[in-house]
Scaffold this motif. Structure first.
Motif, PDB file in Angstrom:
ATOM      1  N   LEU A  61       0.832  -1.203   0.000  1.00  0.00           N
ATOM      2  CA  LEU A  61       0.000   0.000   0.000  1.00  0.00           C
ATOM      3  C   LEU A  61       0.867   1.253   0.000  1.00  0.00           C
ATOM      4  N   ARG A  62       0.404   2.257  -0.753  1.00  0.00           N
ATOM      5  CA  ARG A  62       1.094   3.551  -0.771  1.00  0.00           C
ATOM      6  C   ARG A  62       0.038   4.636  -0.764  1.00  0.00           C
ATOM      7  N   ALA A  63       0.126   5.526   0.203  1.00  0.00           N
ATOM      8  CA  ALA A  63      -0.808   6.643   0.278  1.00  0.00           C
ATOM      9  C   ALA A  63      -0.056   7.935  -0.007  1.00  0.00           C
ATOM     10  N   THR A  64      -0.728   8.835  -0.716  1.00  0.00           N
ATOM     11  CA  THR A  64      -0.171  10.165  -0.956  1.00  0.00           C
ATOM     12  C   THR A  64      -1.158  11.200  -0.428  1.00  0.00           C
ATOM     13  N   LEU A  65      -0.626  12.363  -0.116  1.00  0.00           N
ATOM     14  CA  LEU A  65      -1.455  13.459   0.368  1.00  0.00           C
ATOM     15  C   LEU A  65      -0.997  14.757  -0.273  1.00  0.00           C
ATOM     16  N   ASP A  66      -1.931  15.479  -0.863  1.00  0.00           N
ATOM     17  CA  ASP A  66      -1.653  16.791  -1.452  1.00  0.00           C
ATOM     18  C   ASP A  66      -2.575  17.797  -0.776  1.00  0.00           C
ATOM     19  N   THR A  67      -2.044  18.519   0.185  1.00  0.00           N
ATOM     20  CA  THR A  67      -2.888  19.449   0.947  1.00  0.00           C
ATOM     21  C   THR A  67      -3.285  20.672   0.110  1.00  0.00           C
ATOM     22  N   SER A  68      -2.518  20.986  -0.929  1.00  0.00           N
ATOM     23  CA  SER A  68      -2.878  22.164  -1.740  1.00  0.00           C
ATOM     24  C   SER A  68      -4.129  21.884  -2.570  1.00  0.00           C
ATOM     25  N   SER A  69      -4.264  20.644  -3.067  1.00  0.00           N
ATOM     26  CA  SER A  69      -5.463  20.288  -3.833  1.00  0.00           C
ATOM     27  C   SER A  69      -6.482  19.547  -2.969  1.00  0.00           C
ATOM     28  N   GLN A  70      -6.149  19.372  -1.685  1.00  0.00           N
ATOM     29  CA  GLN A  70      -7.027  18.668  -0.735  1.00  0.00           C
ATOM     30  C   GLN A  70      -7.454  17.315  -1.295  1.00  0.00           C
ATOM     31  N   SER A  71      -6.450  16.525  -1.601  1.00  0.00           N
ATOM     32  CA  SER A  71      -6.730  15.207  -2.166  1.00  0.00           C
ATOM     33  C   SER A  71      -5.705  14.195  -1.678  1.00  0.00           C
ATOM     34  N   SER A  72      -6.119  12.937  -1.733  1.00  0.00           N
ATOM     35  CA  SER A  72      -5.244  11.837  -1.326  1.00  0.00           C
ATOM     36  C   SER A  72      -5.506  10.650  -2.240  1.00  0.00           C
ATOM     37  N   SER A  73      -4.532   9.783  -2.338  1.00  0.00           N
ATOM     38  CA  SER A  73      -4.733   8.550  -3.092  1.00  0.00           C
ATOM     39  C   SER A  73      -4.169   7.385  -2.304  1.00  0.00           C
ATOM     40  N   LEU A  74      -4.774   6.229  -2.524  1.00  0.00           N
ATOM     41  CA  LEU A  74      -4.284   4.976  -1.960  1.00  0.00           C
ATOM     42  C   LEU A  74      -4.057   4.020  -3.119  1.00  0.00           C
ATOM     43  N   SER A  75      -2.813   3.601  -3.283  1.00  0.00           N
ATOM     44  CA  SER A  75      -2.482   2.656  -4.348  1.00  0.00           C
ATOM     45  C   SER A  75      -2.171   1.296  -3.761  1.00  0.00           C
ATOM     46  N   ILE A  76      -2.682   0.269  -4.413  1.00  0.00           N
ATOM     47  CA  ILE A  76      -2.402  -1.114  -4.007  1.00  0.00           C
ATOM     48  C   ILE A  76      -1.731  -1.794  -5.184  1.00  0.00           C
ATOM     49  N   THR A  77      -0.546  -2.338  -4.954  1.00  0.00           N
ATOM     50  CA  THR A  77       0.141  -3.059  -6.023  1.00  0.00           C
ATOM     51  C   THR A  77      -0.041  -4.560  -5.818  1.00  0.00           C
ATOM     52  N   ALA A  78       0.111  -5.301  -6.904  1.00  0.00           N
ATOM     53  CA  ALA A  78       0.016  -6.772  -6.858  1.00  0.00           C
ATOM     54  C   ALA A  78      -1.212  -7.207  -6.068  1.00  0.00           C
ATOM     55  N   THR A  79      -2.368  -6.741  -6.499  1.00  0.00           N
ATOM     56  CA  THR A  79      -3.602  -7.016  -5.753  1.00  0.00           C
ATOM     57  C   THR A  79      -3.875  -8.513  -5.635  1.00  0.00           C
ATOM     58  N   ARG A  80      -4.561  -8.846  -4.541  1.00  0.00           N
ATOM     59  CA  ARG A  80      -4.958 -10.223  -4.253  1.00  0.00           C
ATOM     60  C   ARG A  80      -6.464 -10.267  -4.049  1.00  0.00           C
ATOM     61  N   CYS A  81      -7.052 -11.435  -4.196  1.00  0.00           N
ATOM     62  CA  CYS A  81      -8.504 -11.555  -3.993  1.00  0.00           C
ATOM     63  C   CYS A  81      -8.913 -11.060  -2.605  1.00  0.00           C
ATOM     64  N   GLU A  82      -8.040 -11.260  -1.619  1.00  0.00           N
ATOM     65  CA  GLU A  82      -8.389 -10.836  -0.256  1.00  0.00           C
ATOM     66  C   GLU A  82      -8.347  -9.319  -0.069  1.00  0.00           C
ATOM     67  N   ASP A  83      -7.910  -8.569  -1.090  1.00  0.00           N
ATOM     68  CA  ASP A  83      -7.990  -7.106  -1.036  1.00  0.00           C
ATOM     69  C   ASP A  83      -9.405  -6.618  -1.349  1.00  0.00           C
ATOM     70  N   THR A  84     -10.283  -7.520  -1.777  1.00  0.00           N
ATOM     71  CA  THR A  84     -11.676  -7.159  -2.042  1.00  0.00           C
ATOM     72  C   THR A  84     -12.312  -6.624  -0.763  1.00  0.00           C
ATOM     73  N   ALA A  85     -12.794  -5.389  -0.818  1.00  0.00           N
ATOM     74  CA  ALA A  85     -13.304  -4.712   0.371  1.00  0.00           C
ATOM     75  C   ALA A  85     -13.812  -3.333  -0.041  1.00  0.00           C
ATOM     76  N   VAL A  86     -14.353  -2.611   0.924  1.00  0.00           N
ATOM     77  CA  VAL A  86     -14.668  -1.199   0.739  1.00  0.00           C
ATOM     78  C   VAL A  86     -13.555  -0.382   1.391  1.00  0.00           C
ATOM     79  N   TYR A  87     -13.048   0.599   0.672  1.00  0.00           N
ATOM     80  CA  TYR A  87     -11.954   1.442   1.139  1.00  0.00           C
ATOM     81  C   TYR A  87     -12.484   2.840   1.426  1.00  0.00           C
TER      82      TYR A  87
END
Lengths: 112, 112
Positions: A61-87
């Motif tokens: 998992l990698r999260a980024t934060l940009d306070t100037s644009s008031q936005s964030s992202s969460l990236s998941i690499t090499a996803t697995r079936c067990e990553d199925t969920a609500v984020y």
């Protein structure tokens, strides 16, 4: 209106692919958190990123934060079936450090 | 580690009935929260408590009462159950003024 919200209602990827969930928010924050909720369970925190940080990692998992644009992202690499969920993204408003404002969530399905 | 226990897991009531949901935590956390989660939606804060005998209203407190008689327990009462209140109620706790919240598995409310 939502004070924190993810930008997609649902995403679907195949196992092994990467995926990014985005979040935008509307108030000044001290930190932003990403939570994951699997079916029938309560949410569990994945990453907390403070307002003076730009990036945080936790395994795949990698999260980024940009306070100037008031936005964030969460990236998941090499996803697995067990990553199925609500984020969910959740913001810690500067105005009240005892309250966390949750977004409406992005439903991620990882297909075999 | 610690755990949050919510009882009951399922709660079935009649419209107009007074219903109580209970939450216990053994983290020794100061702050506890009650959220409502409607199907496919995010979490909305009903009540929170920053210490024993303290109560703070969230965004959705109308129609609910809460009680924090001990540090380890936080109960929520639906004062008059309505059919449109079918939802999952989530309890969480955190260290005072610190962001990470730990959630219980939820109580699913069904009003007939």
């Amino acid at each position: 209106s939502q004070l924190a919200e993810e930008n997609s209602w649902a995403l679907s990827v195949h196992e092994g692919e990467s995926v990014t969930v985005n979040c935008s928010y509307k108030t000044s924050i001290t930190a932003l958190q990403w939570y994951r909720q699997k079916s029938g369970k309560g949410p569990a925190q994945l990453i907390l990123i403070r307002s003076n940080e730009r990036e945080k990692r936790n395994g795949r998992l990698r999260a980024t934060l940009d306070t100037s644009s008031q936005s964030s992202s969460l990236s998941i690499t090499a996803t697995r079936c067990e990553d199925t969920a609500v984020y969910f993204c959740a913001t810690d408003p500067t105005s009240n450090t005892n309250k966390v404002v949750f977004g409406t969530g992005t439903r991620l399905q990882v297909l075999p | 580690g610690g755990i949050i226990t919510q009882t009951p897991k399922f709660l079935i009531g009649q419209e107009g009935q007074k219903l109580t949901l209970k939450c216990q935590q053994n983290f020794n956390h100061d702050t506890m929260y009650w959220y409502r989660q409607d199907s496919g939606k995010g979490l909305r804060l009903i009540y929170y408590s920053i210490t024993e005998n303290d109560l703070q209203k969230g965004d959705l407190s109308e129609g609910y009462d809460a009680s924090r008689e001990k540090k380890s327990s936080f109960s929520l009462t639906v004062t008059s159950a309505q059919k449109n209140e079918m939802a999952v109620f989530l309890c969480a706790s955190s260290i005072a003024g610190v962001d990470t919240q730990y959630f219980g598995p939820g109580t699913r409310l069904l009003v007939l």
